[in-house]
Design a protein around this motif. Sequence first.
Motif, PDB file in Angstrom:
ATOM      1  N   ASP A   1       0.810  -1.233   0.000  1.00  0.00           N
ATOM      2  CA  ASP A   1       0.000   0.000   0.000  1.00  0.00           C
ATOM      3  C   ASP A   1       0.837   1.273   0.000  1.00  0.00           C
ATOM      4  OD1 ASP A   1      -2.431  -1.487   0.348  1.00  0.00           O
ATOM      5  OD2 ASP A   1      -1.776  -1.829   2.411  1.00  0.00           O
ATOM      6  N   LEU A   2       2.156   1.136   0.141  1.00  0.00           N
ATOM      7  CA  LEU A   2       2.956   2.331   0.388  1.00  0.00           C
ATOM      8  C   LEU A   2       3.636   2.848  -0.871  1.00  0.00           C
ATOM      9  CD1 LEU A   2       4.623   1.166   3.738  1.00  0.00           C
ATOM     10  CD2 LEU A   2       2.581   2.591   3.444  1.00  0.00           C
ATOM     11  N   PRO A   3       3.223   4.002  -1.381  1.00  0.00           N
ATOM     12  CA  PRO A   3       3.920   4.594  -2.537  1.00  0.00           C
ATOM     13  C   PRO A   3       5.362   4.934  -2.149  1.00  0.00           C
ATOM     14  CG  PRO A   3       2.286   6.130  -1.631  1.00  0.00           C
ATOM     15  CD  PRO A   3       2.129   4.840  -0.894  1.00  0.00           C
ATOM     16  N   ASP A   4       6.289   4.432  -2.956  1.00  0.00           N
ATOM     17  CA  ASP A   4       7.693   4.555  -2.601  1.00  0.00           C
ATOM     18  C   ASP A   4       8.155   6.003  -2.463  1.00  0.00           C
ATOM     19  OD1 ASP A   4       9.815   2.741  -1.953  1.00  0.00           O
ATOM     20  OD2 ASP A   4      10.901   3.612  -3.656  1.00  0.00           O
ATOM     21  N   ASP A   5       7.552   6.895  -3.258  1.00  0.00           N
ATOM     22  CA  ASP A   5       7.923   8.312  -3.215  1.00  0.00           C
ATOM     23  C   ASP A   5       7.764   8.917  -1.836  1.00  0.00           C
ATOM     24  OD1 ASP A   5       8.482   8.320  -5.817  1.00  0.00           O
ATOM     25  OD2 ASP A   5       6.743   9.515  -6.474  1.00  0.00           O
ATOM     26  N   ASP A   6       6.823   8.393  -1.073  1.00  0.00           N
ATOM     27  CA  ASP A   6       6.539   8.982   0.233  1.00  0.00           C
ATOM     28  C   ASP A   6       7.143   8.173   1.383  1.00  0.00           C
ATOM     29  OD1 ASP A   6       5.280  11.238  -0.664  1.00  0.00           O
ATOM     30  OD2 ASP A   6       3.291  10.311  -0.699  1.00  0.00           O
ATOM     31  N   LEU A   7       8.095   7.307   1.047  1.00  0.00           N
ATOM     32  CA  LEU A   7       8.857   6.610   2.085  1.00  0.00           C
ATOM     33  C   LEU A   7      10.245   7.234   2.168  1.00  0.00           C
ATOM     34  CD1 LEU A   7       8.079   2.816   1.551  1.00  0.00           C
ATOM     35  CD2 LEU A   7       7.209   4.342   3.334  1.00  0.00           C
ATOM     36  N   ARG A   8      10.734   7.391   3.390  1.00  0.00           N
ATOM     37  CA  ARG A   8      12.068   7.986   3.556  1.00  0.00           C
ATOM     38  C   ARG A   8      13.141   6.898   3.643  1.00  0.00           C
ATOM     39  NH1 ARG A   8      10.044  11.702   1.831  1.00  0.00           N
ATOM     40  NH2 ARG A   8       9.214  13.561   2.887  1.00  0.00           N
ATOM     41  N   TYR A   9      14.282   7.206   3.014  1.00  0.00           N
ATOM     42  CA  TYR A   9      15.406   6.256   3.018  1.00  0.00           C
ATOM     43  C   TYR A   9      16.668   6.926   3.535  1.00  0.00           C
ATOM     44  CZ  TYR A   9      12.689   3.008   0.196  1.00  0.00           C
ATOM     45  OH  TYR A   9      11.736   2.129  -0.233  1.00  0.00           O
ATOM     46  N   ALA A  10      17.534   6.152   4.168  1.00  0.00           N
ATOM     47  CA  ALA A  10      18.881   6.615   4.517  1.00  0.00           C
ATOM     48  C   ALA A  10      19.835   5.486   4.172  1.00  0.00           C
ATOM     49  CB  ALA A  10      18.971   6.959   6.002  1.00  0.00           C
ATOM     50  N   ASP A  11      20.855   5.805   3.407  1.00  0.00           N
ATOM     51  CA  ASP A  11      21.825   4.791   2.942  1.00  0.00           C
ATOM     52  C   ASP A  11      21.128   3.604   2.294  1.00  0.00           C
ATOM     53  OD1 ASP A  11      23.788   6.419   4.090  1.00  0.00           O
ATOM     54  OD2 ASP A  11      23.538   5.406   6.043  1.00  0.00           O
ATOM     55  N   GLY A  12      20.085   3.874   1.522  1.00  0.00           N
ATOM     56  CA  GLY A  12      19.405   2.815   0.801  1.00  0.00           C
ATOM     57  C   GLY A  12      18.441   1.975   1.635  1.00  0.00           C
ATOM     58  N   GLU A  13      18.396   2.223   2.926  1.00  0.00           N
ATOM     59  CA  GLU A  13      17.494   1.467   3.806  1.00  0.00           C
ATOM     60  C   GLU A  13      16.317   2.342   4.204  1.00  0.00           C
ATOM     61  OE1 GLU A  13      17.774  -1.769   5.260  1.00  0.00           O
ATOM     62  OE2 GLU A  13      19.192  -1.963   3.582  1.00  0.00           O
ATOM     63  N   PRO A  14      15.093   1.787   4.266  1.00  0.00           N
ATOM     64  CA  PRO A  14      13.965   2.606   4.726  1.00  0.00           C
ATOM     65  C   PRO A  14      14.132   2.989   6.199  1.00  0.00           C
ATOM     66  CG  PRO A  14      13.293   0.313   4.458  1.00  0.00           C
ATOM     67  CD  PRO A  14      14.690   0.411   3.939  1.00  0.00           C
ATOM     68  N   THR A  15      13.890   4.267   6.500  1.00  0.00           N
ATOM     69  CA  THR A  15      14.022   4.723   7.889  1.00  0.00           C
ATOM     70  C   THR A  15      12.795   4.366   8.713  1.00  0.00           C
ATOM     71  OG1 THR A  15      12.969   6.841   7.388  1.00  0.00           O
ATOM     72  CG2 THR A  15      15.368   6.735   7.146  1.00  0.00           C
ATOM     73  N   GLY A  16      11.749   3.936   8.029  1.00  0.00           N
ATOM     74  CA  GLY A  16      10.499   3.653   8.743  1.00  0.00           C
ATOM     75  C   GLY A  16       9.562   4.850   8.765  1.00  0.00           C
ATOM     76  N   VAL A  17      10.029   5.978   8.216  1.00  0.00           N
ATOM     77  CA  VAL A  17       9.193   7.181   8.192  1.00  0.00           C
ATOM     78  C   VAL A  17       8.419   7.235   6.873  1.00  0.00           C
ATOM     79  CG1 VAL A  17       9.191   9.699   8.205  1.00  0.00           C
ATOM     80  CG2 VAL A  17      10.740   8.430   9.724  1.00  0.00           C
ATOM     81  N   ALA A  18       7.098   7.343   6.992  1.00  0.00           N
ATOM     82  CA  ALA A  18       6.226   7.458   5.827  1.00  0.00           C
ATOM     83  C   ALA A  18       5.472   8.772   5.939  1.00  0.00           C
ATOM     84  CB  ALA A  18       5.239   6.295   5.790  1.00  0.00           C
ATOM     85  N   VAL A  19       5.405   9.507   4.815  1.00  0.00           N
ATOM     86  CA  VAL A  19       4.723  10.804   4.870  1.00  0.00           C
ATOM     87  C   VAL A  19       3.571  10.838   3.856  1.00  0.00           C
ATOM     88  CG1 VAL A  19       6.828  11.987   5.627  1.00  0.00           C
ATOM     89  CG2 VAL A  19       6.272  11.897   3.182  1.00  0.00           C
ATOM     90  N   GLU A  20       2.738  11.856   4.006  1.00  0.00           N
ATOM     91  CA  GLU A  20       1.639  12.181   3.085  1.00  0.00           C
ATOM     92  C   GLU A  20       0.857  10.949   2.582  1.00  0.00           C
ATOM     93  OE1 GLU A  20       0.756  15.108   3.271  1.00  0.00           O
ATOM     94  OE2 GLU A  20       2.559  15.919   4.172  1.00  0.00           O
ATOM     95  N   ASP A  21       0.911  10.618   1.283  1.00  0.00           N
ATOM     96  CA  ASP A  21       0.074   9.536   0.758  1.00  0.00           C
ATOM     97  C   ASP A  21       0.371   8.189   1.427  1.00  0.00           C
ATOM     98  OD1 ASP A  21      -1.195  11.303  -0.848  1.00  0.00           O
ATOM     99  OD2 ASP A  21      -0.192  10.705  -2.712  1.00  0.00           O
ATOM    100  N   ALA A  22       1.647   7.964   1.736  1.00  0.00           N
ATOM    101  CA  ALA A  22       1.999   6.710   2.408  1.00  0.00           C
ATOM    102  C   ALA A  22       1.423   6.699   3.825  1.00  0.00           C
ATOM    103  CB  ALA A  22       3.514   6.542   2.445  1.00  0.00           C
ATOM    104  N   ALA A  23       1.504   7.849   4.483  1.00  0.00           N
ATOM    105  CA  ALA A  23       0.949   7.952   5.842  1.00  0.00           C
ATOM    106  C   ALA A  23      -0.563   7.743   5.802  1.00  0.00           C
ATOM    107  CB  ALA A  23       1.290   9.315   6.448  1.00  0.00           C
ATOM    108  N   GLU A  24      -1.194   8.359   4.820  1.00  0.00           N
ATOM    109  CA  GLU A  24      -2.651   8.238   4.681  1.00  0.00           C
ATOM    110  C   GLU A  24      -3.050   6.789   4.391  1.00  0.00           C
ATOM    111  OE1 GLU A  24      -4.934  10.369   5.450  1.00  0.00           O
ATOM    112  OE2 GLU A  24      -6.538   9.038   4.772  1.00  0.00           O
TER     113      GLU A  24
END
Length: 521
Positions: free
Chosen positions: A165-188
């Motif tokens: 369900d999570l659009p990749d654009d709204d997922l945050r990454y650090a060093d290629g790994e997801p930080t676990g932070v989802a914003v906007e459409d992903a959060a919704e």
Amino acid sequence: MTAAADLIITNAEVHTLTDSDTVHEAVAVRDGEIVRLGDADELAFLEGVETDVLDCEGRVVLPGFIDAHTHMEQLGQHLVHADLSSADSAESCVDLLSQQAEADPDREHVLGFGYDESSWDGSRTQPLTREELDRVSEERPVVALRVDLHTVSLNTAALEAFADDLPDDDLRYADGEPTGVAVEDAAEAVRSQLTAGREEMREVLAAAMARAVELGVTGVHDKVRGSRAPQIYRELAADDDLPIRVRIDYWSDHLESLVDVGLATNAGGDRVRTGAIKSFSDGSFGSRTARLREPYADAETDGNGDDARGQWVVDPDELASVTDRASNEGFQICVHAIGDEAIEETLSLLEETPNAATARHRIEHAELVTDDHLERIAEAGIVASMQPNFHRWADEGGLYDQRLGRERRNRTNRLRRVLEADVPLAFGSDCMPLDPLLGVQYAVNAGTEAQRLSVTEALRAYTRGAAYAGFDEDRLGTLEVGKRADLVVLEASPWDRSERIDEIDVAKTVVDGETVFDGGE
Ligand SMILES: [Zn+2]
């Protein structure tokens, strides 16, 4: 021969909160309706063998509170799941979530609501991370929602569970790994999954309504967007399981569906009705997104530029098309507008609607309303739907002082000016927190005369004023013969304790003559 009453509330200080605020000793109820007010001995003839008699031992009885601006789904989520709003560090969020995981081991997800890293000790600017939440559980999905709901934090298990369900654009990454932070459409996307289930929604709304009746609330104007809440409210009402009255104000993206199924403003039954179409103009002072005429006192950019004066949450052109469409379909409209420029824009649109004269359009918050606006608002028959509890931020040195400076801070939420301008005033809480007596406390003890109300005026805004905003003044909002028996019994008199109204407990809450909360139980 007169039929006996079902209920007689006696030995009380019954305030009608009508224009003269008449005080009676007793009130009689039959079939959920007030049939008589007067002295105890005047009502004695209505007492039959089946009549319940409630001796109030001198306590104050008021019309039940109507909260004109609630978010019951969010309130219920805070009650059912971990409430992270008072956490002061990532550590304490992890602790609260771990406690929740242990206390509720059978639930699929571990959820926490309302964290705000900007209020934590130190100066953290990063939302909660996957690694932090993995400390709560490595097996169960753990989700923590930020206070503004635009950001959601997930642990590794939750990232996997919601991956589709999570659009990749709204997922945050650090060093290629997801930080676990989802914003906007992903959060919704995450948020809507959490209450997608019928049982889950029933549980959170039941928890929210149980809290409401504890606080003397007998009716709410609930703001609803993209959830099952309206369906659940109607199911509960049909099952005779809805303790309070709910007027549903729908976010504007529901407009076409409402038109399709023929739900107009005020459609519905005794307990659940369709209210207004809701939209936004601006944001809030706290996030510097309320739209101002002059720059923020602590603007993060220099000069007089647009970004120093806040922003539009819904673009004026888009808002115009919403108000146009909704008013042409005959709907009442409520628009969130906080800054002076946002109020100007909103007012200009509402004044022009074809149904303005009768629709009782509402401006929600109207915090920085000017005298000129108030004159026009009164003229247009618009309701000011305001939150007296927002005065918590208007202290010297407080949030509004920082954002607006002293002069404008003293012009926020001028409740007395609103009444002086003959603008209908409805009180609500925005669930920050839901608590009418706390709101009355702020209204009565606000900083300047223009902001302060008398106890009677403040109580009226939370009863009759809110009833008017919901087209309910003929059946609710005052205690008079012929009105519904929605009332609250208080442990102490707000008139006697005007310094500490917020500490007064509710003894009993009654809706349609039935006790829905009993503090003595
Ligand atoms: Zn709100």
